[in-house]
Write a protein that holds these residues in place. Structure first.
Motif, short mmCIF file in Angstrom:
data_model
loop_
_atom_site.label_atom_id
_atom_site.label_comp_id
_atom_site.label_asym_id
_atom_site.label_seq_id
_atom_site.Cartn_x
_atom_site.Cartn_y
_atom_site.Cartn_z
N ASN A 284 0.85 -1.33 0.08
CA ASN A 284 -0.03 0.12 0.05
C ASN A 284 0.86 1.21 -0.18
O ASN A 284 0.51 2.33 0.04
N LEU A 285 2.22 1.12 -0.14
CA LEU A 285 3.16 2.40 0.18
C LEU A 285 3.48 2.60 -1.47
O LEU A 285 3.52 2.00 -2.10
N VAL A 286 3.57 3.91 -1.39
CA VAL A 286 4.18 4.75 -2.83
C VAL A 286 5.60 4.94 -2.88
O VAL A 286 5.75 5.55 -1.75
N SER A 287 6.48 4.92 -3.85
CA SER A 287 7.76 5.39 -3.71
C SER A 287 8.11 6.50 -4.21
O SER A 287 7.08 6.96 -5.00
N VAL A 288 8.83 7.49 -3.78
CA VAL A 288 9.26 8.74 -4.25
C VAL A 288 10.62 8.38 -4.86
O VAL A 288 11.48 8.12 -4.06
N ASN A 289 10.82 8.53 -6.06
CA ASN A 289 12.13 8.13 -6.63
C ASN A 289 12.78 9.43 -7.31
O ASN A 289 12.00 10.33 -7.83
N SER A 290 14.23 9.11 -7.23
CA SER A 290 14.87 10.17 -7.89
C SER A 290 14.79 10.08 -9.46
O SER A 290 14.83 9.16 -10.15
N PRO A 291 14.43 11.28 -9.99
CA PRO A 291 14.24 11.22 -11.59
C PRO A 291 15.66 11.79 -12.34
O PRO A 291 15.74 11.78 -13.38
N MET A 292 16.50 11.76 -11.42
CA MET A 292 17.83 11.96 -11.93
C MET A 292 19.25 11.49 -11.04
O MET A 292 18.88 11.17 -9.86
N VAL A 293 20.41 11.52 -11.70
CA VAL A 293 21.47 11.34 -10.80
C VAL A 293 21.73 12.50 -10.19
O VAL A 293 21.74 13.65 -10.72
N GLY A 294 22.12 12.59 -8.90
CA GLY A 294 22.37 13.93 -8.28
C GLY A 294 22.76 13.66 -6.80
O GLY A 294 23.04 12.49 -6.45
N THR A 295 22.57 14.74 -6.13
CA THR A 295 22.85 14.87 -4.56
C THR A 295 21.51 15.17 -3.88
O THR A 295 20.67 16.27 -4.29
N PHE A 296 21.01 14.48 -2.98
CA PHE A 296 19.47 14.57 -2.24
C PHE A 296 20.00 15.43 -1.12
O PHE A 296 20.97 15.47 -0.24
N TYR A 297 18.93 16.45 -1.01
CA TYR A 297 18.85 17.43 -0.01
C TYR A 297 17.50 17.47 0.84
O TYR A 297 16.47 17.47 -0.16
N ARG A 298 17.31 17.31 2.13
CA ARG A 298 16.19 17.16 2.80
C ARG A 298 15.80 18.66 2.78
O ARG A 298 14.44 18.95 3.08
N SER A 299 16.38 19.81 2.94
CA SER A 299 15.99 21.04 3.29
C SER A 299 16.57 22.30 1.93
O SER A 299 17.27 21.63 1.26
N PRO A 300 15.94 23.23 1.88
CA PRO A 300 16.40 24.31 0.84
C PRO A 300 17.66 24.88 1.11
O PRO A 300 18.57 25.29 0.26
N ALA A 301 18.31 24.77 2.32
CA ALA A 301 19.69 25.22 2.70
C ALA A 301 19.95 24.38 4.02
O ALA A 301 19.22 24.08 4.83
N PRO A 302 21.28 24.62 4.26
CA PRO A 302 21.67 23.80 5.42
C PRO A 302 21.15 24.38 6.76
O PRO A 302 20.79 23.43 7.63
N GLU A 303 20.78 25.53 7.03
CA GLU A 303 20.33 26.20 8.16
C GLU A 303 18.68 26.13 8.24
O GLU A 303 18.26 26.57 9.27
N GLU A 304 18.00 25.65 7.32
CA GLU A 304 16.57 25.59 7.24
C GLU A 304 16.18 24.18 7.46
O GLU A 304 16.79 23.25 7.55
N PRO A 305 14.94 23.99 7.86
CA PRO A 305 14.46 22.65 8.38
C PRO A 305 14.06 21.89 7.31
O PRO A 305 13.81 22.67 6.17
N PRO A 306 13.95 20.59 7.41
CA PRO A 306 13.50 20.01 6.41
C PRO A 306 12.30 19.89 5.66
O PRO A 306 11.38 20.38 6.42
N PHE A 307 11.97 19.66 4.35
CA PHE A 307 10.81 19.83 3.80
C PHE A 307 9.92 18.96 4.18
O PHE A 307 8.64 19.37 4.72
N VAL A 308 10.18 17.84 4.64
CA VAL A 308 9.44 16.69 5.46
C VAL A 308 10.10 15.64 6.28
O VAL A 308 11.43 15.56 5.98
N GLY A 309 9.38 15.24 7.03
CA GLY A 309 9.89 14.22 7.91
C GLY A 309 9.06 13.18 8.07
O GLY A 309 7.86 13.11 7.81
N VAL A 310 9.48 11.91 8.57
CA VAL A 310 8.72 10.73 9.00
C VAL A 310 7.72 11.21 9.67
O VAL A 310 7.66 11.74 10.57
N GLY A 311 6.31 10.86 9.21
CA GLY A 311 4.95 10.80 10.00
C GLY A 311 4.40 12.35 9.46
O GLY A 311 3.28 12.33 9.66
N ASP A 312 5.18 12.97 8.57
CA ASP A 312 4.43 14.32 8.10
C ASP A 312 3.33 13.74 7.17
O ASP A 312 3.78 12.98 6.28
N ARG A 313 2.44 14.70 7.01
CA ARG A 313 1.15 14.54 6.15
C ARG A 313 1.68 15.44 4.83
O ARG A 313 2.21 16.47 4.95
#
Length: 162
Positions: free
Chosen positions: A83-112
């Motif tokens: 019942n889970l859906v994968s979010v997959n990388s559309p390209m080769v690159g580097t993964f970042y969870r936030s828009p900048a190092p000092e910014e909070p992540p876009f999403v976390g586990v449990g987030d809607r």
């Protein structure tokens, strides 16, 4: 001579669809060499970019760079639940969870999340590409560490659809 991102993508796509093995553009401002890799010639998906100390950029790719970066839902890895859906990388690159190092992540586990919401960034060739959710739901697992290199098609997150 200026070269836009769109023009660069068109050049990579043209090289990938042609019989050419290498293409070099030179101007007073830069030198750009596009070269098919051995993996590309063998038909294996690969994309790399290297900027040399003399500002020469070498790009190798097996397919055109995507013009947009939506996260594509596909079958989740075995054992994670059907019942889970994968979010997959559309390209080769580097993964970042936030828009900048000092910014909070876009999403976390449990987030809607909702469709169209930015869930992460993939940096490719110095370009920041925001990945948007294609489904609404809850983030169940984040499978990649921040700043980790990712491959084309690699599963980044698992989402339980709403």
């Amino acid at each position: 001579m200026e070269l836009s991102v769109t023009e660069l993508r068109e050049l990579v796509a043209a090289l990938g669809q042609s019989d050419l093995v290498e293409l070099t553009l030179k101007s007073t401002d830069f030198e750009l060499t596009l070269r098919k890799s051995a993996a590309m010639l063998a038909g294996t998906a690969a994309a790399t970019a290297v900027v040399k100390p003399d500002d020469t950029m070498v790009v190798s790719a097996t397919e055109p760079l995507p013009t947009s970066t939506p996260a594509a839902p596909v079958t989740p890895p075995p054992g994670k639940g059907s019942n889970l859906v994968s979010v997959n990388s559309p390209m080769v690159g580097t993964f970042y969870r936030s828009p900048a190092p000092e910014e909070p992540p876009f999403v976390g586990v449990g987030d809607r999340i909702s469709t169209g919401q930015t869930v992460c960034i993939i940096e490719a060739m110095k370009l920041m590409n925001e990945l948007e959710a294609e489904v609404s739901g809850e983030i169940v697992e984040i499978l990649v560490e921040n700043s980790q290199p990712v491959e084309f098609g690699q599963t980044l997150m698992l989402v339980r659809p709403a």
